[in-house]
Enzyme design. Structure first.
Site, PDB file in Angstrom:
ATOM      1  CG  ASP A 149      50.116 -23.724  18.397  1.00 28.58           C
ATOM      2  OD1 ASP A 149      50.884 -23.737  19.370  1.00 28.58           O
ATOM      3  OD2 ASP A 149      49.388 -24.691  18.107  1.00 28.58           O
ATOM      4  CG  HIS A 219      51.811 -26.654  21.160  1.00 25.79           C
ATOM      5  ND1 HIS A 219      50.766 -26.180  20.387  1.00 25.79           N
ATOM      6  CD2 HIS A 219      51.302 -27.697  21.862  1.00 25.79           C
ATOM      7  CE1 HIS A 219      49.686 -26.915  20.621  1.00 25.79           C
ATOM      8  NE2 HIS A 219      49.982 -27.838  21.510  1.00 25.79           N
ATOM      9  CB  SER A 530      47.827 -29.906  20.511  1.00 27.78           C
ATOM     10  OG  SER A 530      47.347 -28.904  21.350  1.00 27.78           O
TER      11      SER A 530
END
Length: 738
Positions: A149, A219, A530
């Protein structure tokens, strides 16, 4: 003399025109299969591999020096191959080398952007029952969960190492943060890979921004903490959603592989070459579960860096979980479709962050409502203004009022920023029809509330809004099947909660990401596949702890065959709005972890089964044997419909079609009976209709036969198969094309 000069110029022109037409340099991945180093990989081995890759490259580029300049990565641990900057002709020539399986452009992927665990019954009202998978699996203790990520924010309480002992002896990774001591007993490793990204952007490799695993986006920290973060009390987003933040496998160790960087508009931020290097390192480092919340357009398996690298991980017993994508509700958009991946769609939970809205008389200050379409700057079309795009709202019309904006085109927080700029007192954000009743919480810059499509229609008619508390239902953004690469494999496999998920965030970015927003928060709400992907990865970590001998396919089967397709009211799950969802949206259904730890039976798969599948998709013996690095020959008369997948998809049926499956007992001895819900227009029979198992590991086959009775007007019809011994229910969706 003039004639000679003309001939000379003509010769030069011909020479120029005969030059290769495409001298544009791009990064290509050259895939060579798998290494066979054995268990003790040394630096000498890695050096030897790099030299062999350099020599292969030099044989086509003319010199070893040129080859070294072109080489970006040498994949030397498990995956055999390299990434290099080449032009199209050089790539074509290399693809003809007898040792090369495939050569493909290094494509960019995109990120697929807490009552969560209570909703799927790991706890109830904050109490964990002794029968919970959390308790049974010791909260994931001893398992290593990693993600690929945007990196990790190591200071987050979700990654605090207090109470954890030394790193597991099997761990071989490192800590590539500005201070290696930022890693600890919880966060045991962090690496970064950026050469593919830098080759595309011509970025500065010496910049501090590119030489750390630190998460500057948020994220990666969000997804990693969702999968396996610590329990953190009093977590909220500016007081909203206050509670305890919890990862799926909270006692697992974690590692971060940073392969995603600053987004490139209309391109992406996570390049295949960097992803491949990250997975190759994770395999060698000793991870048990990989969570990958990113993806691109689905394509050929041997031209998909993520699919290739994930195969090598799965072959070594690592479970790889990937997000389905955020391109829904358009059919055929699901990504990460390789059958060795667990592909996860996104659905809701029974929580919405409440914001009060009064439309008529009442106590307190009242505000006038105005539709953004009626507040357009002169010369701006109402169709643009209703979306609250930058510069579309007239402050004379909006000031002091609550403006009603429509979702779509620009970011939700951008709409709030435009409303604030125009002087609005607040904003109501209404879904368009494609987003249905999906509600997402955002850190807006002004008082705001978000409502669904049906409520929005009422708001636009100036009537008090209503709510829909049914859950789960499919998020409109979640990518849908059918699978455009292998139509006989249903994707996504499963759905999990991915809307309004509170988890860890970065300290280097404001809550909304807007330049005018200076608020910092340790936790944030995010929505997307996600977010659903790490929920499944966390459950996978628990199952890996409970059943270390199970194959990745067995764990996947346990998750799929125990899923549910009904909501909290006992009705069929909805598809974003008012229509019923299908397996193309939710796969086998919504995850149920406590059921997954005792599935009774599983549909298992071996590496050879995956190789047979590739043969059935048209790849030849030579390619498949190189792919696996083992002696192999494609089976004769192989029927891909008999691939032992937990779901059953028949894209192009004849009037009568029979498929075979094999079940393995992983529970107590028992007798299972089959029950079929026939797809409309078909009759269905199972032979044998009963299967008896006497011991763990025993396998038995059955045949499902479908006979067409009449032709449906629908492109696809759906049914289901259940094997039950009275306490276990082993469910498989049936999808039939017309």
């Amino acid at each position: 003399m003039l004639l000679h000069k003309q001939w000379f110029l003509l010769s030069i022109l011909i020479l120029i025109l005969n030059q290769p037409s495409s001298a544009i340099k791009k990064t290509y991945i050259v895939y060579l299969g798998e290494h066979s180093h054995g268990t003790d990989l040394t630096s000498t081995d890695l050096h030897r591999v790099r030299e062999s890759h350099t020599q292969l490259l030099a044989s086509h580029l003319g010199s070893e020096e040129t080859a070294k300049e072109a080489l970006i990565y040498s994949y030397g641990k498990s995956i055999n191959g390299f990434a290099a900057v080449l032009d199209e002709e050089e790539a074509r020539q290399i693809s003809n080398h007898p040792d090369v399986i495939s050569v493909f452009v290094d494509k960019a992927n995109k990120l697929h952007t807490m009552r969560s665990w209570d909703f799927i019954r790991l706890e109830k009202n904050g109490v964990v029952h002794r029968s919970s998978l959390w308790e049974k699996a010791s909260y994931g203790e001893g398992v290593i969960v990693a993600n690929l990520d945007t990196g990790v924010w190591p200071e987050s309480k979700s990654f605090n190492g207090q109470g954890f002992g030394p790193k597991p002896s099997k761990w071989k990774g490192i800590c590539q943060l500005e201070n290696p001591n930022l890693c600890n007993g919880k966060l045991i490793g962090a690496r970064y890979y950026n050469k593919g990204y830098l080759a595309y952007t011509n970025g500065n490799p010496n910049s501090i921004l590119f030489n750390t695993s630190r998460d500057n986006d948020g994220h990666g920290s969000h997804t990693l903490s969702t999968a396996a973060g610590n329990f953190v009390a009093n977590a909220s987003v500016f007081g909203v959603g206050n509670g305890t933040a919890k990862g799926g496998a909270p006692k697992a160790r974690i590692a971060a592989y940073k392969v995603c960087w600053e987004p490139i508009p209309d391109v992406g931020e996570c390049f295949d070459s960097d992803i491949t290097m990250g997975i190759d390192a994770a395999i060698s480092d000793g991870v048990d579960v990989l969570s990958i919340s990113l993806g691109g357009s689905p394509g050929d398996y041997f031209s998909d860096g993520l699919a290739i690298a994930a195969f090598h991980a799965v072959k070594r017993g690592i479970v790889v979980v990937a997000s389905a994508g955020n391109s829904g509700p358009t059919p055929g958009t699901v990504s990460n479709v390789a059958p060795w991946l667990i592909t996860v769609g996104a659905s809701t939970i029974d929580r919405e962050f409440q914001a009060d809205l009064s439309l008529e008389t009442g106590q307190g200050k009242l505000y006038s409502l105005i539709s953004a379409a009626d507040a357009a700057v002169d010369g701006i079309a109402a169709e643009e203004a209703i979306l609250c795009k930058n510069g579309t709202l007239d402050s004379k019309k909006v000031k002091g009022k609550i403006v009603v904006c429509l979702r779509g085109d620009n970011a939700r927080t951008n709409k709030g920023a435009e409303a604030l700029r125009a002087g609005a007192a607040g904003m109501i954000l209404c879904n368009d029809e494609s987003n249905g009743n999906e509600i997402i919480s955002d850190p807006h810059l002004l008082p705001a509330t978000h409502i669904g499509f049906s409520d929005g229609q009422i708001i636009f008619s100036y009537i008090k809004n209503t709510t829909n508390s049914r859950a789960p239902f499919m998020a409109a953004f979640s990518s849908r099947g059918p699978n455009v690469v292998s139509s006989s494999i249903l994707k996504p496999d499963i759905t999990a909660q991915g809307v309004n998920i509170i988890a860890a965030y970065t300290g280097n970015k404001s809550a909304s990401g807007e330049a005018t927003d200076h608020r910092i928060t340790p936790f944030i709400t995010e929505s997307g596949t996600s977010m659903s992907c790490p929920h499944v990865a966390g459950v996978t970590g628990l199952l890996r702890r409970l059943y270390p001998e199970w194959s990745p396919a067995a764990i996947k089967s346990a998750i799929m065959t125990t899923a549910r397709t009904r909501d909290n009211r006992g009705h069929s799950m909805l598809d974003g709005g008012e229509t019923n969802a299908t397996p193309f949206a939710y796969g086998s259904g919504h995850i149920r972890p406590n059921r997954a730890m005792d599935p009774g039976l599983v549909y298992d798969l071996t590496t050879t089964d995956y190789l047979d599948f590739l043969c059935g998709n048209g790849y030849n013996d030579t390619l498949v044997m190189k792919f696996s690095n083992t002696p192999y020959k494609c089976p004769q008369n192989y029927n891909i419909l008999n691939f032992n997948y937990p779901s059953i998809t028949i894209p192009n049926p004849t009037s009568t079609i029979t498929v075979t499956r094999k079940l393995k007992n992983v529970g107590k001895p028992g007798k299972y009976s089959a029950a079929v819900r026939s797809p409309p227009g078909y009759s269905a029979t199972v032979e044998p209709a009963e299967l008896s198992f006497e011991k763990i590991g025993e396998e038995k086959s059955f045949k499902l036969t479908l006979r067409r009775k009449w032709q449906s007007r629908n492109e696809y019809v759906f049914g289901g198969l259940v094997w039950s011994d009275g306490s276990h229910y082993v469910r498989s969706p049936i999808v039939v094309g017309q």
